[in-house]
Design an enzyme around this catalytic site. Sequence first.
Site, PDB file in Angstrom:
ATOM      1  N   GLY A 162       0.900  -1.568  -0.149  1.00 56.92           N
ATOM      2  CA  GLY A 162      -0.132  -0.760  -0.324  1.00 56.92           C
ATOM      3  C   GLY A 162       0.603   0.817  -0.265  1.00 56.92           C
ATOM      4  O   GLY A 162       0.100   2.351  -0.772  1.00 56.92           O
ATOM      5  N   ASN A 185      -7.802   4.580   8.641  1.00 56.29           N
ATOM      6  CA  ASN A 185      -7.478   4.156   9.523  1.00 56.29           C
ATOM      7  C   ASN A 185      -7.573   4.031  10.483  1.00 56.29           C
ATOM      8  O   ASN A 185      -7.583   2.929  11.382  1.00 56.29           O
ATOM      9  CB  ASN A 185      -6.103   3.333   8.978  1.00 56.29           C
ATOM     10  CG  ASN A 185      -5.355   4.696   9.101  1.00 56.29           C
ATOM     11  OD1 ASN A 185      -5.382   5.703   8.646  1.00 56.29           O
ATOM     12  ND2 ASN A 185      -4.158   4.672  10.130  1.00 56.29           N
ATOM     13  N   GLN A 216      -7.550   1.208   3.707  1.00 54.59           N
ATOM     14  CA  GLN A 216      -8.738   0.724   4.983  1.00 54.59           C
ATOM     15  C   GLN A 216      -9.699  -0.328   3.940  1.00 54.59           C
ATOM     16  O   GLN A 216     -10.157  -0.847   5.446  1.00 54.59           O
ATOM     17  CB  GLN A 216      -8.909   1.455   6.050  1.00 54.59           C
ATOM     18  CG  GLN A 216      -8.736   1.203   7.227  1.00 54.59           C
ATOM     19  CD  GLN A 216      -7.364  -0.018   7.783  1.00 54.59           C
ATOM     20  OE1 GLN A 216      -6.607   0.449   7.626  1.00 54.59           O
ATOM     21  NE2 GLN A 216      -7.971  -0.986   8.205  1.00 54.59           N
ATOM     22  N   GLY A 244      -3.015  -5.744  -0.481  1.00 55.78           N
ATOM     23  CA  GLY A 244      -3.463  -6.956   0.614  1.00 55.78           C
ATOM     24  C   GLY A 244      -3.390  -7.795   1.666  1.00 55.78           C
ATOM     25  O   GLY A 244      -4.298  -8.121   1.742  1.00 55.78           O
ATOM     26  N   HIS A 245      -2.506  -7.142   2.150  1.00 60.59           N
ATOM     27  CA  HIS A 245      -2.672  -7.153   3.830  1.00 60.59           C
ATOM     28  C   HIS A 245      -3.639  -6.376   4.665  1.00 60.59           C
ATOM     29  O   HIS A 245      -3.980  -7.350   5.658  1.00 60.59           O
ATOM     30  CB  HIS A 245      -1.040  -7.226   4.487  1.00 60.59           C
ATOM     31  CG  HIS A 245      -1.058  -5.609   5.081  1.00 60.59           C
ATOM     32  ND1 HIS A 245      -1.251  -5.155   6.010  1.00 60.59           N
ATOM     33  CD2 HIS A 245      -0.595  -4.669   4.371  1.00 60.59           C
ATOM     34  CE1 HIS A 245      -0.385  -4.334   5.993  1.00 60.59           C
ATOM     35  NE2 HIS A 245      -0.409  -3.755   4.803  1.00 60.59           N
ATOM     36  N   THR A 277      10.626  -7.157 -11.453  1.00 62.82           N
ATOM     37  CA  THR A 277       9.491  -8.375 -11.965  1.00 62.82           C
ATOM     38  C   THR A 277       8.778  -8.103 -10.875  1.00 62.82           C
ATOM     39  O   THR A 277       9.222  -8.543  -9.266  1.00 62.82           O
ATOM     40  CB  THR A 277      10.539  -9.036 -11.627  1.00 62.82           C
ATOM     41  OG1 THR A 277      12.052  -8.786 -12.443  1.00 62.82           O
ATOM     42  CG2 THR A 277       9.978 -11.148 -11.876  1.00 62.82           C
ATOM     43  N   CYS A 291       4.178   6.021  20.323  1.00 69.84           N
ATOM     44  CA  CYS A 291       5.588   5.717  21.261  1.00 69.84           C
ATOM     45  C   CYS A 291       7.188   6.160  20.821  1.00 69.84           C
ATOM     46  O   CYS A 291       7.446   5.258  19.870  1.00 69.84           O
ATOM     47  CB  CYS A 291       5.521   4.977  22.510  1.00 69.84           C
ATOM     48  SG  CYS A 291       3.177   4.867  23.247  1.00 69.84           S
TER      49      CYS A 291
END
Length: 392
Positions: free
Chosen positions: A80, A163, A191, A212-213, A249, A339
């Site tokens: 992303g 998000n 998101q 994708g994740h 690639t 943090c």
Amino acid sequence: MRLRANELVNLDYAASTPLRDEAIQAMASYDASPLAGANPNSLHSLGRLAAQELESSRRTIARTLGRTVRPHEVILTAGGTEANVRSLLGIAEGMRQRDHDRTRVIVSAIEHDSILDNIPEFHRRGFSVDVVAPDRQGRVVPSSLAELLREDVALVSIMLANNETGVVQPIDELSRLAHDAGACFHTDAIQGYLHIPFDVSSLGVDALSLAGHKVGAPVSCGAIYLKHGTPFMAISHGGGQEAGRRPGTQDVRSAVALAAVARSLAPHVALERKRLEALADALYLTLTANDRIHATMGDPYSVDRLPGIVSVFVDGWESEDLILKLDSLGFCVSAGSACSSGSAKASHVLTAMGIPQSQASGSLRISFDDRVDPQSLDRFAQELVGLVQGRA
């Protein structure tokens, strides 16, 4: 006592989601095939087979973005962040090349760091950048964007859904305003992709980023939708892959996995949204019944939002303390703050919404998808309320 992984409840899906079975099976099938590792740009038989798999995956992803999307409008990326950066810089440069007077970019104050951290790069390239603020609910109001639009704007980039808060933006109205001023419009849909139904034609965007994740595919895959005819300059070179727009690639294995997930989820997005919205509504109701726990957007039932994100802040607590205590109880959540060097920095999203830093520094984001166990959400709510009530 340290909890084992199988005893932990993951409620941080907005950060990243576990791999879905569809992705695992697709990658296993690829790994066992003769074309595993073949370069899809090679002219020999294995290369052509790999190219066929890549293009089949591209077609599948295109179909999930809208009925009129053509495969060549999908640029495959390694995630992303890359999709956002290439979209931003590539379109801005392409627009300036077409019209040298278009040297201004507009983004919102609630964008992900993969957007906002590019502001210095825009300045280095000779662009100026304006940042449009949201309202108290975290929504970019069209009139606020309209005030900034002039004939020198090359690109407007405003995310589809935030998000941290989950608030969905009125992209169709915002993109229309941008186009009326002659600018291009990009949306970070990382998101929102496969969590809420949308069609790029209805949104009216020129470009869109996805990853994708966030949906159960590998972390190494993403894509850009780039509407045909949109001005675009490649920001890196070397190989000519993806029609010269993204050299390197292609990762066929990850593309196959993303396509498998997209194919599985796309038909059920609207139905799952309703189910998850009910779970999120119930969680908001339970948490905000405590007078020290507040929804970050005020009334969560009056704003359009993603179904699997619950965003709150807790009076008298720091996010880090809450996260660690909840972790010790077996619940993995995150915050709208980061943090650094032992001190908490309030979320730029929440502060842009007008939430005081003292409250924003006590934010929590609870996020999940269709795989969540409703009983786990109930137990989480009981534990969080218990923690808050236990501190006078």
